[in-house]
Design a protein around this motif. Sequence first.
Motif, PDB file in Angstrom:
ATOM      1  N   VAL A   1      28.214   3.883   3.587  1.00 40.78           N
ATOM      2  CA  VAL A   1      28.811   5.173   3.923  1.00 40.78           C
ATOM      3  C   VAL A   1      27.829   6.067   4.676  1.00 40.78           C
ATOM      4  O   VAL A   1      28.230   7.012   5.347  1.00 40.78           O
ATOM      5  N   PHE A   2      26.544   5.736   4.582  1.00 41.11           N
ATOM      6  CA  PHE A   2      25.502   6.539   5.199  1.00 41.11           C
ATOM      7  C   PHE A   2      25.207   6.100   6.635  1.00 41.11           C
ATOM      8  O   PHE A   2      24.445   6.751   7.334  1.00 41.11           O
ATOM      9  N   SER A   3      25.815   5.014   7.076  1.00 41.31           N
ATOM     10  CA  SER A   3      25.530   4.512   8.434  1.00 41.31           C
ATOM     11  C   SER A   3      26.776   4.124   9.220  1.00 41.31           C
ATOM     12  O   SER A   3      26.731   4.076  10.450  1.00 41.31           O
ATOM     13  N   ALA A   4      27.890   3.870   8.538  1.00 40.86           N
ATOM     14  CA  ALA A   4      29.083   3.362   9.218  1.00 40.86           C
ATOM     15  C   ALA A   4      29.682   4.364  10.187  1.00 40.86           C
ATOM     16  O   ALA A   4      30.418   3.985  11.109  1.00 40.86           O
ATOM     17  N   ASP A   5      29.386   5.653   9.997  1.00 45.15           N
ATOM     18  CA  ASP A   5      29.980   6.668  10.867  1.00 45.15           C
ATOM     19  C   ASP A   5      29.257   6.830  12.198  1.00 45.15           C
ATOM     20  O   ASP A   5      29.801   7.409  13.136  1.00 45.15           O
ATOM     21  N   ILE A   6      28.044   6.317  12.316  1.00 45.52           N
ATOM     22  CA  ILE A   6      27.262   6.530  13.542  1.00 45.52           C
ATOM     23  C   ILE A   6      27.943   5.911  14.766  1.00 45.52           C
ATOM     24  O   ILE A   6      28.130   6.600  15.786  1.00 45.52           O
ATOM     25  N   PRO A   7      28.362   4.636  14.738  1.00 44.90           N
ATOM     26  CA  PRO A   7      29.070   4.077  15.905  1.00 44.90           C
ATOM     27  C   PRO A   7      30.367   4.817  16.212  1.00 44.90           C
ATOM     28  O   PRO A   7      30.757   4.941  17.381  1.00 44.90           O
ATOM     29  N   PHE A   8      31.035   5.315  15.177  1.00 45.38           N
ATOM     30  CA  PHE A   8      32.288   6.042  15.361  1.00 45.38           C
ATOM     31  C   PHE A   8      32.067   7.298  16.199  1.00 45.38           C
ATOM     32  O   PHE A   8      32.780   7.542  17.183  1.00 45.38           O
ATOM     33  N   TYR A   9      31.065   8.103  15.829  1.00 46.53           N
ATOM     34  CA  TYR A   9      30.807   9.341  16.571  1.00 46.53           C
ATOM     35  C   TYR A   9      30.222   9.050  17.949  1.00 46.53           C
ATOM     36  O   TYR A   9      30.519   9.766  18.919  1.00 46.53           O
TER      37      TYR A   9
ATOM     38  N   PRO B   1      20.453   9.076  16.988  1.00 50.75           N
ATOM     39  CA  PRO B   1      21.051   7.922  17.682  1.00 50.75           C
ATOM     40  C   PRO B   1      21.887   8.312  18.899  1.00 50.75           C
ATOM     41  O   PRO B   1      21.888   7.594  19.908  1.00 50.75           O
ATOM     42  N   LEU B   2      22.590   9.437  18.818  1.00 49.22           N
ATOM     43  CA  LEU B   2      23.388   9.873  19.967  1.00 49.22           C
ATOM     44  C   LEU B   2      22.483  10.303  21.114  1.00 49.22           C
ATOM     45  O   LEU B   2      22.746   9.973  22.286  1.00 49.22           O
ATOM     46  N   ALA B   3      21.420  11.026  20.816  1.00 49.09           N
ATOM     47  CA  ALA B   3      20.481  11.452  21.862  1.00 49.09           C
ATOM     48  C   ALA B   3      19.842  10.242  22.537  1.00 49.09           C
ATOM     49  O   ALA B   3      19.642  10.228  23.752  1.00 49.09           O
ATOM     50  N   ARG B   4      19.525   9.232  21.754  1.00 53.65           N
ATOM     51  CA  ARG B   4      18.928   8.014  22.307  1.00 53.65           C
ATOM     52  C   ARG B   4      19.861   7.328  23.292  1.00 53.65           C
ATOM     53  O   ARG B   4      19.427   6.644  24.211  1.00 53.65           O
ATOM     54  N   GLU B   5      21.178   7.515  23.090  1.00 60.55           N
ATOM     55  CA  GLU B   5      22.163   6.892  23.974  1.00 60.55           C
ATOM     56  C   GLU B   5      22.555   7.797  25.136  1.00 60.55           C
ATOM     57  O   GLU B   5      23.522   7.529  25.842  1.00 60.55           O
TER      58      GLU B   5
ATOM     59  N   THR C   1      10.530  10.844  25.940  1.00 61.60           N
ATOM     60  CA  THR C   1      10.721  12.131  26.612  1.00 61.60           C
ATOM     61  C   THR C   1      12.174  12.310  27.026  1.00 61.60           C
ATOM     62  O   THR C   1      12.761  13.390  26.869  1.00 61.60           O
ATOM     63  N   GLU C   2      12.780  11.244  27.535  1.00 64.61           N
ATOM     64  CA  GLU C   2      14.174  11.320  27.980  1.00 64.61           C
ATOM     65  C   GLU C   2      15.108  11.646  26.821  1.00 64.61           C
ATOM     66  O   GLU C   2      15.996  12.499  26.939  1.00 64.61           O
ATOM     67  N   SER C   3      14.915  10.982  25.672  1.00 63.41           N
ATOM     68  CA  SER C   3      15.776  11.237  24.517  1.00 63.41           C
ATOM     69  C   SER C   3      15.598  12.661  24.013  1.00 63.41           C
ATOM     70  O   SER C   3      16.577  13.324  23.640  1.00 63.41           O
ATOM     71  N   ARG C   4      14.362  13.147  23.991  1.00 61.27           N
ATOM     72  CA  ARG C   4      14.109  14.518  23.523  1.00 61.27           C
ATOM     73  C   ARG C   4      14.828  15.536  24.395  1.00 61.27           C
ATOM     74  O   ARG C   4      15.275  16.577  23.905  1.00 61.27           O
ATOM     75  N   GLN C   5      14.964  15.244  25.679  1.00 61.73           N
ATOM     76  CA  GLN C   5      15.630  16.180  26.589  1.00 61.73           C
ATOM     77  C   GLN C   5      17.119  16.307  26.296  1.00 61.73           C
ATOM     78  O   GLN C   5      17.744  17.301  26.661  1.00 61.73           O
ATOM     79  N   HIS C   6      17.691  15.303  25.630  1.00 61.84           N
ATOM     80  CA  HIS C   6      19.124  15.330  25.314  1.00 61.84           C
ATOM     81  C   HIS C   6      19.418  16.023  23.992  1.00 61.84           C
ATOM     82  O   HIS C   6      20.586  16.254  23.669  1.00 61.84           O
TER      83      HIS C   6
END
Length: 260
Positions: free
Chosen positions: A19-27, A51-55, A81-86
């Motif tokens: 329940v602590f990880s299954a929602d990440i792909p959904f969002y 995870p969203l910023a990384r993508e 640096t790129e992920s931090r900018q998001h």
Amino acid sequence: MENLYIHTAQLYDADPREVFSADIPFYLDRAKRLGGRVLELACGTGRITIPLAREGVEIWGLDYSKSMLEVLEKKVQKLSTESRQHLHTVYGDMTDFSLSEKFKLIFIPFRSFQSLETDEQALQCLSAVHNHLEEDGQFIINVFKPIKKLGAWWVDPAENLDYESVLESGEHVTRHSIRKRVDTERRLLFTDFIYRLDQDGELVQEFHDSIRLRYFYGDDIRRLITSSGFTIDEEYGWYDGTSVQDGREFIFVCRKSTGI
């Protein structure tokens, strides 16, 4: 009492449950499909935000717990640096926030909305969401679905093991919960958490925290959502599309009501 995880924020990410990880792909899927800016309310340690910023998702994460945000900031420093900018973090209260941006997607994941203990707080939060959502945007809210009518049966003074895990430092961690009290009039659950860290079988540290969460039955949460100027377009019981009747969660995908 507020759910600020003052003593245990540094252990929040140790939870290995599905329940602590299954929602990440959904969002992540929703954010990519919709495009545009995303706002996560009660982002905590960045479990979903990072995870969203990384993508490449342009995401804002707002939280009222300074302890949680401190953990998040340490994790942000390890990103490219790129992920931090998001990623944009905001210290704020989800019942009363005002940002200069509007968002294509706003979501309140896991148990965060349930930290609001009254209809007044819940409606204030939903009003703020409505003000910040683009006209063609989506708002997603998730709360757990009670397996049956809650009452005195829920209370259990014994320590119940929620999970065990291993930290990056190599220490073994367990979390036990004590279901202390239920207030059926205000629909509040009172729980104590006990985290124990051990190394080679020896207890190293022990942390205690208490939270209280408001629970919702289906009609309760739907009424709050629709009375706040939203239409519920989709309902799920789990993040894989399981029906709300068959799943163990309430997941509502909403949009602004026409003419509101």
